[in-house]
Design a protein around this motif. Structure first.
Motif, PDB file in Angstrom:
ATOM      1  N   GLY A  52      16.873 108.945  71.379  1.00 19.59           N
ATOM      2  CA  GLY A  52      17.803 109.820  70.675  1.00 19.59           C
ATOM      3  C   GLY A  52      19.163 109.195  70.488  1.00 19.59           C
ATOM      4  N   VAL A  53      19.704 108.625  71.560  1.00 20.45           N
ATOM      5  CA  VAL A  53      21.026 108.003  71.490  1.00 20.45           C
ATOM      6  C   VAL A  53      20.999 106.770  70.578  1.00 20.45           C
ATOM      7  CG1 VAL A  53      22.790 106.798  72.846  1.00 20.45           C
ATOM      8  CG2 VAL A  53      21.751 108.889  73.724  1.00 20.45           C
ATOM      9  N   ALA A  54      19.977 105.939  70.741  1.00 21.53           N
ATOM     10  CA  ALA A  54      19.889 104.715  69.945  1.00 21.53           C
ATOM     11  C   ALA A  54      19.714 105.020  68.461  1.00 21.53           C
ATOM     12  CB  ALA A  54      18.739 103.845  70.440  1.00 21.53           C
ATOM     13  N   ALA A  55      18.860 105.988  68.150  1.00 22.73           N
ATOM     14  CA  ALA A  55      18.623 106.326  66.745  1.00 22.73           C
ATOM     15  C   ALA A  55      19.898 106.846  66.087  1.00 22.73           C
ATOM     16  CB  ALA A  55      17.504 107.357  66.634  1.00 22.73           C
ATOM     17  N   ALA A  56      20.640 107.693  66.814  1.00 26.69           N
ATOM     18  CA  ALA A  56      21.896 108.211  66.276  1.00 26.69           C
ATOM     19  C   ALA A  56      22.895 107.077  66.066  1.00 26.69           C
ATOM     20  CB  ALA A  56      22.474 109.271  67.213  1.00 26.69           C
ATOM     21  N   GLY A  57      23.008 106.205  67.049  1.00 28.12           N
ATOM     22  CA  GLY A  57      23.949 105.089  66.930  1.00 28.12           C
ATOM     23  C   GLY A  57      23.614 104.154  65.782  1.00 28.12           C
TER      24      GLY A  57
ATOM     25  N   THR B  56      30.789 114.505  60.090  1.00 23.47           N
ATOM     26  CA  THR B  56      29.610 113.782  59.590  1.00 23.47           C
ATOM     27  C   THR B  56      28.775 113.256  60.744  1.00 23.47           C
ATOM     28  OG1 THR B  56      30.802 113.125  57.589  1.00 23.47           O
ATOM     29  CG2 THR B  56      28.834 111.860  58.152  1.00 23.47           C
ATOM     30  N   SER B  57      29.431 112.755  61.779  1.00 25.80           N
ATOM     31  CA  SER B  57      28.716 112.255  62.953  1.00 25.80           C
ATOM     32  C   SER B  57      27.863 113.343  63.587  1.00 25.80           C
ATOM     33  CB  SER B  57      29.718 111.722  63.985  1.00 25.80           C
ATOM     34  OG  SER B  57      30.461 110.642  63.477  1.00 25.80           O
ATOM     35  N   ALA B  58      28.427 114.548  63.705  1.00 26.10           N
ATOM     36  CA  ALA B  58      27.691 115.654  64.324  1.00 26.10           C
ATOM     37  C   ALA B  58      26.459 116.022  63.512  1.00 26.10           C
ATOM     38  CB  ALA B  58      28.610 116.872  64.468  1.00 26.10           C
ATOM     39  N   VAL B  59      26.621 116.109  62.199  1.00 30.11           N
ATOM     40  CA  VAL B  59      25.504 116.506  61.336  1.00 30.11           C
ATOM     41  C   VAL B  59      24.396 115.448  61.354  1.00 30.11           C
ATOM     42  CG1 VAL B  59      24.821 116.999  58.955  1.00 30.11           C
ATOM     43  CG2 VAL B  59      26.985 117.919  59.853  1.00 30.11           C
ATOM     44  N   VAL B  60      24.781 114.200  61.185  1.00 30.99           N
ATOM     45  CA  VAL B  60      23.787 113.120  61.147  1.00 30.99           C
ATOM     46  C   VAL B  60      23.066 112.995  62.481  1.00 30.99           C
ATOM     47  CG1 VAL B  60      23.481 110.624  60.904  1.00 30.99           C
ATOM     48  CG2 VAL B  60      24.991 111.859  59.326  1.00 30.99           C
ATOM     49  N   ALA B  61      23.815 113.073  63.579  1.00 28.15           N
ATOM     50  CA  ALA B  61      23.192 112.958  64.901  1.00 28.15           C
ATOM     51  C   ALA B  61      22.163 114.062  65.107  1.00 28.15           C
ATOM     52  CB  ALA B  61      24.256 113.010  65.993  1.00 28.15           C
ATOM     53  N   TRP B  62      22.507 115.302  64.735  1.00 24.35           N
ATOM     54  CA  TRP B  62      21.557 116.401  64.915  1.00 24.35           C
ATOM     55  C   TRP B  62      20.283 116.160  64.118  1.00 24.35           C
ATOM     56  CZ3 TRP B  62      18.327 119.890  62.965  1.00 24.35           C
ATOM     57  CH2 TRP B  62      17.947 120.963  63.756  1.00 24.35           C
ATOM     58  N   LEU B  63      20.426 115.752  62.871  1.00 16.85           N
ATOM     59  CA  LEU B  63      19.265 115.554  62.014  1.00 16.85           C
ATOM     60  C   LEU B  63      18.388 114.400  62.507  1.00 16.85           C
ATOM     61  CD1 LEU B  63      20.995 116.057  58.559  1.00 16.85           C
ATOM     62  CD2 LEU B  63      19.302 117.578  59.589  1.00 16.85           C
TER      63      LEU B  63
ATOM     64  N   SER C  96      31.496 105.870  65.345  1.00 14.42           N
ATOM     65  CA  SER C  96      30.462 105.343  66.244  1.00 14.42           C
ATOM     66  C   SER C  96      30.463 106.069  67.584  1.00 14.42           C
ATOM     67  CB  SER C  96      30.674 103.845  66.468  1.00 14.42           C
ATOM     68  OG  SER C  96      30.526 103.124  65.269  1.00 14.42           O
ATOM     69  N   HIS C  97      31.654 106.257  68.175  1.00 15.41           N
ATOM     70  CA  HIS C  97      31.721 106.960  69.452  1.00 15.41           C
ATOM     71  C   HIS C  97      31.191 108.391  69.316  1.00 15.41           C
ATOM     72  CE1 HIS C  97      34.378 103.687  70.783  1.00 15.41           C
ATOM     73  NE2 HIS C  97      34.141 104.111  72.010  1.00 15.41           N
ATOM     74  N   ALA C  98      31.637 109.077  68.279  1.00 12.33           N
ATOM     75  CA  ALA C  98      31.246 110.478  68.120  1.00 12.33           C
ATOM     76  C   ALA C  98      29.751 110.618  67.883  1.00 12.33           C
ATOM     77  CB  ALA C  98      32.023 111.122  66.983  1.00 12.33           C
ATOM     78  N   ILE C  99      29.168 109.748  67.073  1.00 12.65           N
ATOM     79  CA  ILE C  99      27.754 109.919  66.754  1.00 12.65           C
ATOM     80  C   ILE C  99      26.876 109.623  67.968  1.00 12.65           C
ATOM     81  CG2 ILE C  99      27.114 107.610  65.904  1.00 12.65           C
ATOM     82  CD1 ILE C  99      25.817 109.101  63.488  1.00 12.65           C
ATOM     83  N   VAL C 100      27.299 108.692  68.826  1.00 15.91           N
ATOM     84  CA  VAL C 100      26.567 108.447  70.069  1.00 15.91           C
ATOM     85  C   VAL C 100      26.684 109.663  70.990  1.00 15.91           C
ATOM     86  CG1 VAL C 100      26.588 107.097  72.211  1.00 15.91           C
ATOM     87  CG2 VAL C 100      26.660 105.933  69.988  1.00 15.91           C
ATOM     88  N   ALA C 101      27.895 110.214  71.119  1.00 11.56           N
ATOM     89  CA  ALA C 101      28.088 111.391  71.963  1.00 11.56           C
ATOM     90  C   ALA C 101      27.283 112.584  71.445  1.00 11.56           C
ATOM     91  CB  ALA C 101      29.571 111.747  72.039  1.00 11.56           C
ATOM     92  N   PHE C 102      27.292 112.785  70.125  1.00 12.07           N
ATOM     93  CA  PHE C 102      26.524 113.884  69.552  1.00 12.07           C
ATOM     94  C   PHE C 102      25.024 113.636  69.678  1.00 12.07           C
ATOM     95  CE2 PHE C 102      30.429 114.859  66.928  1.00 12.07           C
ATOM     96  CZ  PHE C 102      30.673 116.084  67.533  1.00 12.07           C
ATOM     97  N   GLY C 103      24.599 112.386  69.541  1.00 12.76           N
ATOM     98  CA  GLY C 103      23.180 112.077  69.735  1.00 12.76           C
ATOM     99  C   GLY C 103      22.735 112.402  71.150  1.00 12.76           C
ATOM    100  N   ALA C 104      23.569 112.042  72.129  1.00 14.33           N
ATOM    101  CA  ALA C 104      23.252 112.362  73.523  1.00 14.33           C
ATOM    102  C   ALA C 104      23.210 113.870  73.728  1.00 14.33           C
ATOM    103  CB  ALA C 104      24.294 111.725  74.444  1.00 14.33           C
TER     104      ALA C 104
END
Length: 213
Positions: free
Chosen positions: A88-93, A182-189, A135-143
């Motif tokens: 999950g974290v890697a895919a979001a990042g 954008t990071s939050a939306v992309v990470a969730w999807l 980058s930081h936000a999308i990793v945090a949101f992915g986690a």
């Protein structure tokens, strides 16, 4: 199937439509965020540094290893929870880095809060200095997205930490509001697809994974 896999069915199309609207509206907040939501030294104390570290991939790799060591060593299932967190974290990042190379908007503080887009002919494969998404936000949101599926009762903690990380990036002047939305939306999807794939390979309840209460 574990308790974690029995969470409510997600609706990615609904989230996608809502996310597109949220990203569009967040651009209206970018000037306000740049002018007024700015705190010098946001990372000068332990609390600010903690929020930034939520977007640091090795933190979540260490957590994944902890789960692998904790879960019962009775077969391949002991790897499931740790591997799901990593995926999950890697895919979001990775999604975030690819989007940066595609969207190519530079950091706000580099241009006094103005939108400036880097040419595709200038460092085409380098995301350095690019900001959309964060980058930081999308990793945090992915986690947060993957841990919320594994431990749904604790999701408010995971999402609070992720939004704290995201807002700290705006407060630092490194990102626009729209970068982190954008990071939050992309990470969730992205994590929704990772979770869909992972649940098909989840070990049976009561076998070789210590399921959350």
């Amino acid at each position: 199937m574990t308790d974690a896999t029995a969470t409510a069915t997600s609706h990615p199309l609904r989230v996608l439509l809502f996310g597109i609207a949220a990203i569009g509206l967040s651009h209206l907040l970018d000037p306000f965020g740049w002018r007024y939501f700015h705190f010098d030294g946001v990372y000068s104390d332990d609390f600010g540094r903690m929020l930034r570290v939520m977007g640091y991939v090795p933190v979540w790799l260490a957590l994944a290893i902890a789960f692998v060591l904790h879960d019962r060593p009775l077969g391949r299932g002991r790897w499931w929870r740790g591997a799901t967190i990593v995926a999950g974290v890697a895919a979001a990042g990775i999604a975030g880095e690819l989007l940066k190379l595609l969207l190519r908007r530079e950091r706000p503080r580099a241009h006094e809060g103005e939108y400036v887009f880097r040419s595709f002919t200038e460092r085409p494969l380098s995301s350095g200095g690019l900001a959309w998404p964060s980058s930081h936000a999308i990793v945090a949101f992915g986690a947060a997205a993957i841990l919320s599926r594994l431990f749904p009762r604790a999701r408010i903690v995971f999402w609070a930490l992720a939004w704290g990380c995201a807002l700290s990036r705006v407060a630092d002047g490194a990102h626009f509001v729209s970068d982190v939305v954008t990071s939050a939306v992309v990470a969730w999807l992205v994590v929704d697809r990772v979770w869909h794939f992972a649940t098909k390979r989840a070990p049976a309840r009561g076998t070789d994974v210590a399921t959350p209460a």
